[in-house]
Write an enzyme that holds these catalytic residues in place. Structure first.
Site, PDB file in Angstrom:
ATOM      1  N   ASP A  60      94.958 -73.670 109.461  1.00 57.51           N
ATOM      2  CA  ASP A  60      94.181 -74.833 109.030  1.00 57.51           C
ATOM      3  C   ASP A  60      95.142 -76.019 108.933  1.00 57.51           C
ATOM      4  O   ASP A  60      96.123 -75.981 108.167  1.00 57.51           O
ATOM      5  CB  ASP A  60      93.558 -74.522 107.663  1.00 57.51           C
ATOM      6  CG  ASP A  60      92.581 -75.602 107.243  1.00 57.51           C
ATOM      7  OD1 ASP A  60      92.874 -76.794 107.453  1.00 57.51           O
ATOM      8  OD2 ASP A  60      91.530 -75.237 106.696  1.00 57.51           O
ATOM      9  N   TYR A 147      83.833 -88.967 108.405  1.00 59.17           N
ATOM     10  CA  TYR A 147      84.404 -88.856 109.756  1.00 59.17           C
ATOM     11  C   TYR A 147      84.985 -90.200 110.191  1.00 59.17           C
ATOM     12  O   TYR A 147      86.153 -90.287 110.569  1.00 59.17           O
ATOM     13  CB  TYR A 147      83.301 -88.411 110.707  1.00 59.17           C
ATOM     14  CG  TYR A 147      83.726 -88.193 112.141  1.00 59.17           C
ATOM     15  CD1 TYR A 147      84.542 -87.123 112.491  1.00 59.17           C
ATOM     16  CD2 TYR A 147      83.280 -89.041 113.166  1.00 59.17           C
ATOM     17  CE1 TYR A 147      84.902 -86.898 113.825  1.00 59.17           C
ATOM     18  CE2 TYR A 147      83.640 -88.825 114.485  1.00 59.17           C
ATOM     19  CZ  TYR A 147      84.446 -87.760 114.814  1.00 59.17           C
ATOM     20  OH  TYR A 147      84.808 -87.535 116.127  1.00 59.17           O
TER      21      TYR A 147
HETATM   22  P1  NAD Z   1      85.012 -79.330 118.529  1.00 56.03           P
HETATM   23  O1  NAD Z   1      84.323 -79.197 117.218  1.00 56.03           O
HETATM   24  O2  NAD Z   1      84.570 -78.433 119.634  1.00 56.03           O
HETATM   25  O3  NAD Z   1      86.581 -79.154 118.369  1.00 56.03           O
HETATM   26  C1  NAD Z   1      87.279 -79.377 117.178  1.00 56.03           C
HETATM   27  C2  NAD Z   1      88.185 -78.168 116.946  1.00 56.03           C
HETATM   28  O4  NAD Z   1      88.962 -78.406 115.754  1.00 56.03           O
HETATM   29  C3  NAD Z   1      87.398 -76.890 116.710  1.00 56.03           C
HETATM   30  O5  NAD Z   1      87.952 -75.848 117.485  1.00 56.03           O
HETATM   31  C4  NAD Z   1      87.577 -76.616 115.227  1.00 56.03           C
HETATM   32  O6  NAD Z   1      87.490 -75.248 114.893  1.00 56.03           O
HETATM   33  C5  NAD Z   1      88.943 -77.215 114.972  1.00 56.03           C
HETATM   34  N1  NAD Z   1      89.178 -77.596 113.570  1.00 56.03           N
HETATM   35  C6  NAD Z   1      88.342 -78.258 112.739  1.00 56.03           C
HETATM   36  N2  NAD Z   1      88.909 -78.403 111.534  1.00 56.03           N
HETATM   37  C7  NAD Z   1      90.149 -77.830 111.607  1.00 56.03           C
HETATM   38  C8  NAD Z   1      91.212 -77.646 110.689  1.00 56.03           C
HETATM   39  N3  NAD Z   1      91.135 -78.091 109.420  1.00 56.03           N
HETATM   40  N4  NAD Z   1      92.325 -76.994 111.104  1.00 56.03           N
HETATM   41  C9  NAD Z   1      92.419 -76.518 112.373  1.00 56.03           C
HETATM   42  N5  NAD Z   1      91.429 -76.651 113.288  1.00 56.03           N
HETATM   43  C10 NAD Z   1      90.311 -77.301 112.909  1.00 56.03           C
HETATM   44  O7  NAD Z   1      84.866 -80.857 118.958  1.00 56.03           O
HETATM   45  P2  NAD Z   1      85.373 -81.625 120.259  1.00 56.03           P
HETATM   46  O8  NAD Z   1      84.212 -82.358 120.793  1.00 56.03           O
HETATM   47  O9  NAD Z   1      86.144 -80.736 121.148  1.00 56.03           O
HETATM   48  O10 NAD Z   1      86.337 -82.722 119.598  1.00 56.03           O
HETATM   49  C11 NAD Z   1      87.758 -82.622 119.660  1.00 56.03           C
HETATM   50  C12 NAD Z   1      88.385 -83.872 119.072  1.00 56.03           C
HETATM   51  O11 NAD Z   1      87.986 -85.015 119.818  1.00 56.03           O
HETATM   52  C13 NAD Z   1      87.975 -84.132 117.609  1.00 56.03           C
HETATM   53  O12 NAD Z   1      89.087 -84.620 116.896  1.00 56.03           O
HETATM   54  C14 NAD Z   1      86.928 -85.226 117.734  1.00 56.03           C
HETATM   55  O13 NAD Z   1      86.875 -86.029 116.596  1.00 56.03           O
HETATM   56  C15 NAD Z   1      87.427 -85.983 118.962  1.00 56.03           C
HETATM   57  N6  NAD Z   1      86.298 -86.670 119.619  1.00 56.03           N
HETATM   58  C16 NAD Z   1      85.383 -85.976 120.361  1.00 56.03           C
HETATM   59  C17 NAD Z   1      84.305 -86.654 120.921  1.00 56.03           C
HETATM   60  C18 NAD Z   1      83.260 -85.948 121.761  1.00 56.03           C
HETATM   61  O14 NAD Z   1      82.271 -86.589 122.122  1.00 56.03           O
HETATM   62  N7  NAD Z   1      83.405 -84.687 122.115  1.00 56.03           N
HETATM   63  C19 NAD Z   1      84.170 -88.036 120.718  1.00 56.03           C
HETATM   64  C20 NAD Z   1      85.117 -88.694 119.938  1.00 56.03           C
HETATM   65  C21 NAD Z   1      86.189 -88.013 119.397  1.00 56.03           C
END
Ligand code: NAD
Ligand code: UDP
Length: 324
Positions: A60, A147
């Site tokens: 984490d 967020y």
């Molecule tokens: P996702 O939820 O699939 O991936 C996030 C990952 O982080 C997950 O595997 C989750 O288990 C892990 N995670 C969460 N909290 C954690 C913690 N405390 N310690 C360790 N791991 C943790 O989402 P995603 O769409 O793949 O997003 C990835 C990143 O990109 C994020 O930071 C998100 O804010 C950013 N983002 C994504 C989008 C999008 O549209 N997909 C848009 C803007 C920003």
């Protein structure tokens, strides 16, 4: 080939993280994937487990960790509204403490570190499309604030570690991105519409469907992240990464209905609080400095995503939160 690096990807088992790990492993780098599996599952990276240059750590990021690395992509954070609002305090801790921990590691190892920031830093924008200089209109006390403000605070920390300690940083502001391996129960609009269309449920449009979003296919986005990380021309960001083609949610629903051939009707539901009315990236900076722009149209990306949703067994996916 470029120099082989040891690269940490936090949130590496997630939707974007797992694709990024895949790309980096294929490029020959030593990849450490760190994840607590809050919104993902091991199956996302199962195909990488027997690759000699891939390691998986359950951890984490709100807790410190000591690793020796050359580069860090900081993606750990729940990203879908239903996920990040489930435990808003934990979401804020993940952004802020997570940033402090990766920045501390980058400072100690002299590693380059990239922050996955978001278009949510612009809130419900009054400037359209959104350029990087726009400071945004975020409601600091609303349900999305955990967020939005968490990611804003992380950007602040990145800039301060850079100015104060000379840490080599990159900040990407990612706009809505979709594709295969999205969690089918993440509640995001594309996963909801496709899942609903394929099981014959009504497609749920929140509000009147006139709000807009711009959808970037995951391969384009991952390419943009790598280009920003590898850029040596002095660009540290923030840099917008997203697809500048803008669609209303109603148009998206019609396209998903058309591409899946479903007979699902549309059901209108109340618009969630603080839901941005429009969102579209100005990607001039990425085009000029990274020579990057998306190449996948929404139709083409949706077809690939629908194909993937057809291939998965939904019973193998546990909804991370009840809010989908
Ligand atoms: P996702 O939820 O699939 O991936 C996030 C990952 O982080 C997950 O595997 C989750 O288990 C892990 N995670 C969460 N909290 C954690 C913690 N405390 N310690 C360790 N791991 C943790 O989402 P995603 O769409 O793949 O997003 C990835 C990143 O990109 C994020 O930071 C998100 O804010 C950013 N983002 C994504 C989008 C999008 O549209 N997909 C848009 C803007 C920003
Ligand atoms: N939305 C919708 N139906 C759904 C899920 C989302 O109409 O089943 C809308 C949501 O209200 C927002 C847009 O689609 O206006 C994008 O929502 P998402 O959760 O994918 O991402 P956001 O950009 O809001 O973080």
């Amino acid at each position: 080939m470029a120099r082989i690096k040891r690269i940490l990807v936090t949130g590496g088992a997630g939707f974007l993280g797992s694709h990024l790990c895949e790309r980096l492993v294929d490029l020959g780098h030593d990849v450490i994937c760190l994840d607590n599996f809050f919104t993902s599952q091991k199956s996302n990276v199962e195909h990488l487990l027997d690759r000699p240059n891939f390691e998986l750590i359950r951890h984490d990021i709100t807790l410190p960790i000591y690793l020796e690395v050359d580069e860090i992509y900081n993606l750990a954070c729940p990203a879908a509204p239903g996920h990040y609002q489930y435990n808003p305090i934990k979401t804020m801790k993940t952004s802020v403490l997570g940033a402090i921990h990766v920045l501390g590691m980058a400072k100690r190892c002299r590693a380059r570190v990239l922050q996955a920031s978001t278009s949510e830093v612009y809130g419900d924008p009054e400037v359209h499309p959104q350029p990087e200089w726009y400071r945004g209109a975020v409601n600091a006390i609303g349900p999305r604030a955990c967020y939005d403000e968490g990611k804003r605070a992380a950007e602040t920390l990145f800039m301060d570690y850079h100015r104060m300690n000379g840490v080599d940083i990159r900040i990407a502001r990612i706009f809505n991105t979709y594709g295969p391996r999205m969690h089918p129960f993440d509640g995001r609009v594309i996963s909801n519409f496709i899942r609903q269309a394929l099981v014959g449920e009504p497609l749920t449009i929140f509000g009147d469907g006139c709000q807009t979003r711009s959808f970037c296919y995951r391969d384009d986005l991952v390419e943009g992240l790598i280009r920003l990380m590898e850029n040596e021309s002095g660009v540290i960001g923030p840099v917008n990464l997203g697809n500048p083609e803008e669609f209303t949610i109603r148009e998206l629903a019609d396209l998903v209905i058309n591409l899946t051939g479903t007979s699902s009707p549309i059901a209108f539901k109340p618009l969630p609080a603080d839901d941005p009315t429009q969102r579209c990236p100005d990607i001039t900076l990425a085009r000029e400095k990274l020579r990057w722009s998306p190449t996948t149209s929404l139709r083409e990306g949706l077809q690939k995503t629908i194909e993937w949703f057809r291939s998965i067994d939904l019973s193998q996916y546990r909804p991370p939160t009840p809010n989908y």
